[in-house]
Design an enzyme around this catalytic site. Structure first.
Site, short mmCIF file in Angstrom:
data_model
loop_
_atom_site.label_atom_id
_atom_site.label_comp_id
_atom_site.label_asym_id
_atom_site.label_seq_id
_atom_site.Cartn_x
_atom_site.Cartn_y
_atom_site.Cartn_z
N HIS A 125 0.84 -1.20 0.00
CA HIS A 125 0.00 0.00 0.00
C HIS A 125 0.87 1.25 0.00
O HIS A 125 0.71 2.15 -0.84
CB HIS A 125 -0.91 -0.02 1.24
CG HIS A 125 -1.76 1.21 1.39
ND1 HIS A 125 -3.10 1.23 1.07
CD2 HIS A 125 -1.46 2.45 1.84
CE1 HIS A 125 -3.59 2.44 1.31
NE2 HIS A 125 -2.61 3.21 1.78
N GLU A 126 1.81 1.31 0.93
CA GLU A 126 2.67 2.48 1.03
C GLU A 126 3.62 2.57 -0.17
O GLU A 126 4.00 3.67 -0.60
CB GLU A 126 3.47 2.44 2.33
CG GLU A 126 2.63 2.35 3.60
CD GLU A 126 1.63 3.48 3.75
OE1 GLU A 126 1.79 4.53 3.10
OE2 GLU A 126 0.67 3.33 4.53
N HIS B 263 2.13 4.64 -2.84
CA HIS B 263 2.37 6.07 -2.67
C HIS B 263 3.79 6.43 -3.12
O HIS B 263 4.01 7.47 -3.75
CB HIS B 263 2.21 6.45 -1.19
CG HIS B 263 0.80 6.46 -0.70
ND1 HIS B 263 -0.18 7.23 -1.27
CD2 HIS B 263 0.21 5.80 0.34
CE1 HIS B 263 -1.32 7.04 -0.62
NE2 HIS B 263 -1.11 6.19 0.36
N GLU C 157 -5.53 8.13 -2.81
CA GLU C 157 -5.32 6.78 -2.29
C GLU C 157 -5.47 5.70 -3.36
O GLU C 157 -5.38 4.51 -3.04
CB GLU C 157 -6.31 6.51 -1.15
CG GLU C 157 -6.06 7.32 0.10
CD GLU C 157 -4.74 6.98 0.79
OE1 GLU C 157 -4.26 5.84 0.61
OE2 GLU C 157 -4.19 7.86 1.48
#
Length: 274
Positions: free
Chosen positions: A49-50, A53, A78
């Site tokens: 997930h990170e 980013h 997101e």
């Protein structure tokens, strides 16, 4: 630098000349018998997930810094991170690195299938939880409350109205929900991202998530534009029709792909039966 997810610190990129630096500073639990951290799958999912980013910043190629990487409208922020969570659940990806710490055995495909089945078992409950979080956020940071109330009573009322869970008196769960501070009236963007990511995965990535064609499309049509391109144009150029819906003079995510994925009964675009 701040908390963007459990167990992860995410450092926004710095620019030195033409070099971009992105740091994921992780605080995974160490092992007493080894210098290597042994991650459970929830931690792997959070890492991916990170990493979404991080890639958004690393691959960004905009003319102006203030439109670079994750500097996008909140509705879209997101989406890359939610998209890369899919990679953490795909066996074709997991088998590339997930191995037994002592034997080196590649993670069994049947184990991954079992994990996927367990994930789907409570998919509707998880979606309900995210909707509940967004409702809390909208209530506390949206229009002014009709009368002064403490946050605990607001949370308790919303839980009774919109979830299947009972409120436990004497608990104050919202005090540890740090996204209330970071996202003020914008937590709904996680729900938007789930819809966008589901559509992108099904239309672009699912057939071959590790192919050059898939990676090139994600990079050149999505990630490298940051906030310099209109989000509606960005998403439509990436996957075509079926990712957005017009509603009340605005644009909202199309629910079809997410509903198909979660096996939810879709009743038009107005509501979904959980």
């Amino acid at each position: 630098m701040g908390w963007l997810g459990p167990k992860i610190l995410f450092g926004l990129f710095s620019e030195f000349g033409h070099m971009f630096v992105v740091a994921l500073v992780c605080n995974f639990a160490g092992s007493r018998s080894s210098s290597s951290a042994k991650l459970n799958h929830w931690e792997v999912e959070t890492l991916f997930h990170e990493f979404g980013h991080a890639l958004h910043s690393l691959l960004s190629r905009t003319d102006y810094q203030h439109f670079s990487g994750t500097r996008v409208v909140l509705d879209l922020a997101e989406t890359p991170s939610n998209l890369f969570e899919y990679y953490a659940w795909d066996y074709r990806v997991l088998r590339k690195f997930a191995r037994h710490y002592s034997t080196g055995e590649v993670i069994p495909e049947k184990l991954v299938e079992s994990m996927q089945g367990a994930r789907k078992m409570f998919a509707a409950t998880d979606l309900q939880r995210q909707i509940f979080y967004a409702l809390i956020d909208q209530t506390l940071f949206g229009e002014e409350l009709s009368r002064q109330r403490d946050t605990t009573s607001v949370v308790a009322d919303l839980k009774r109205q919109y979830t299947s869970w009972k409120h436990v008196e004497g608990t104050h769960w919202q005090t540890r929900f740090n996204h209330l501070l970071n996202y003020g009236a914008g937590y709904y963007s996680y729900l938007y991202a789930k819809c966008f990511a589901a559509t992108i995965w099904q239309k672009l990535c699912q057939e071959d998530p590790l192919s050059l064609a898939t990676g090139t499309a994600l990079r050149t049509k999505f990630l490298e534009h940051g906030g310099a391109k209109d989000p509606a144009d960005l998403l439509t150029d990436l996957v075509g029709d079926g990712i957005l819906q017009s509603r009340d003079g605005g644009i909202v995510p199309d629910l079809t792909s997410l509903c198909d994925e979660l096996k939810l009964e879709e009743c038009g675009q107005e509501h979904v039966v959980l």
